[in-house]
Design a protein around this motif. Structure first.
Motif, PDB file in Angstrom:
ATOM      1  N   SER A 107      -6.022  -2.476  -7.937  1.00  0.00           N
ATOM      2  CA  SER A 107      -5.808  -3.503  -6.921  1.00  0.00           C
ATOM      3  C   SER A 107      -4.761  -4.488  -7.426  1.00  0.00           C
ATOM      4  N   GLU A 167       0.823  -1.212   0.000  1.00  0.00           N
ATOM      5  CA  GLU A 167       0.000   0.000   0.000  1.00  0.00           C
ATOM      6  C   GLU A 167       0.857   1.262   0.000  1.00  0.00           C
ATOM      7  N   GLY A 221      -9.578  -7.336  -6.656  1.00  0.00           N
ATOM      8  CA  GLY A 221      -9.096  -7.013  -5.317  1.00  0.00           C
ATOM      9  C   GLY A 221      -9.779  -7.791  -4.214  1.00  0.00           C
TER      10      GLY A 221
END
Length: 248
Positions: free
Chosen positions: A115, A104, A193
Motif C-alpha cells: 500500500s 493503482e 493503507g
C-alpha cells in the motif's frame, strides 16, 4: 482592515491571480512536506517504485481533474480553442480519484504490492487547505461558492448576495481531519493503507453533502457530477466501508 471579495492582488502594477498563486504554493509546500515525511518514515517501497507511483499519481490527477471539471457543466466543444480552454477547468475531486486510479495502474505495471497512499494523506490535506484559501479569496470568480442563504453564516462573496462560504466550511473540516490523521499516524495503530482509505471516504463523504449547498445546474439522477464521483469512491472502497460499519 477587512478585505473585499474577490480579492485582487497587485504587485508592481501587475495583477496577480491569487488562486493560481496559492495553487502553486500548495503544490510546492505539499510536495516538500511529503519529502520530509518520507525521509523520517521507514518506507516499505523502494525509491524507484515510489517515484513511478508519484508520477502515476500526477498523470492521473491531471487527467481526472480536467475530466471531472468538465463534467460539472459539460458543453459542446466546437473548436481547438475550446479544447485548449478545458485545460483551465479542474477540480480537486477529479484530481484525487484520478490520482488514485493512476497509482493503482502504475503499481500493476511495476508489480508493486505494498500500500502506498498513507504517506500522501497529510501532504494532500495541507495542499487542499492552502488551495481552498485561494478559492475563498477568489469569491464568486471560482465555482466554490454556495447558494444564497439567510443563515448568520452567509457572506457577500462579491455579488452582493449572502451565500454559504463553502470554502470556509471546508477549511474547518480540513483542520479537523488533519489533526485526526496526524494523531492516528503518530500512534501507528492502523493497518498499512487504511489511513489513505479513511481519508478518501471522509473527504468524499464531506463533499457529497456540501454539494447540496452549491448552485449546481447540471444533474444526473438529481445528483451533481461530483456527487456521482463520490458514490463511485464509496463503491470502490466498499469493503473498507463494510469493515467500519461492522466494527461499530
Amino acid at each position: 482592515m477587512p478585505i473585499s471579495l474577490p480579492f485582487e492582488l497587485e504587485v508592481l502594477n501587475t495583477q496577480i491571480n491569487i488562486h493560481l498563486l496559492l495553487e502553486y504554493i500548495a503544490f510546492f509546500v505539499a510536495f516538500r512536506y511529503y519529502l520530509y515525511l518520507r525521509r523520517n518514515t521507514k518506507d516499505s517501497i523502494n525509491t524507484s517504485n515510489r517515484f513511478s507511483i508519484v508520477l502515476g499519481a500526477a498523470i492521473g490527477a491531471f487527467l481526472g481533474s480536467r475530466l471531472i471539471g468538465y463534467l460539472e457543466n459539460p458543453v459542446a466543444i466546437n473548436s481547438l480553442k475550446e479544447i485548449l480552454s478545458l485545460m483551465n477547468i479542474k477540480t480537486i475531486m477529479g484530481g484525487l480519484f484520478g490520482g488514485l486510479l493512476g497509482v493503482e495502474i502504475t503499481k500493476k505495471i511495476i508489480g508493486e504490492k505494498e500500500s502506498s497512499g498513507d504517506l500522501f494523506v497529510l501532504p494532500i490535506i495541507l495542499g487542499i487547505f492552502i488551495g481552498r484559501i485561494g478559492c475563498f479569496l477568489s469569491g464568486i470568480n471560482e465555482f466554490t461558492y454556495g447558494k444564497q442563504t439567510t443563515s448568520f453564516l452567509g457572506m457577500n462573496l462579491g455579488d452582493g448576495i449572502k451565500r454559504h462560504p463553502i470554502a470556509l466550511y471546508e477549511l474547518v473540516f480540513l483542520i479537523v481531519i488533519f489533526v485526526f490523521f496526524y494523531r492516528a499516524r503518530k500512534k501507528n495503530e492502523l493497518e498499512n493503507g487504511l489511513l489513505f482509505k479513511y481519508f478518501m471516504l471522509l473527504y468524499f463523504g464531506f463533499r457529497f453533502f456540501i454539494e447540496f449547498l452549491k448552485p449546481n445546474t447540471f444533474f444526473v439522477l438529481s445528483l451533481s457530477s461530483i456527487q456521482l464521483l463520490c458514490i463511485a469512491c464509496f463503491i470502490y472502497y466498499g469493503s473498507t466501508l463494510k469493515k467500519v460499519f461492522y466494527a461499530n
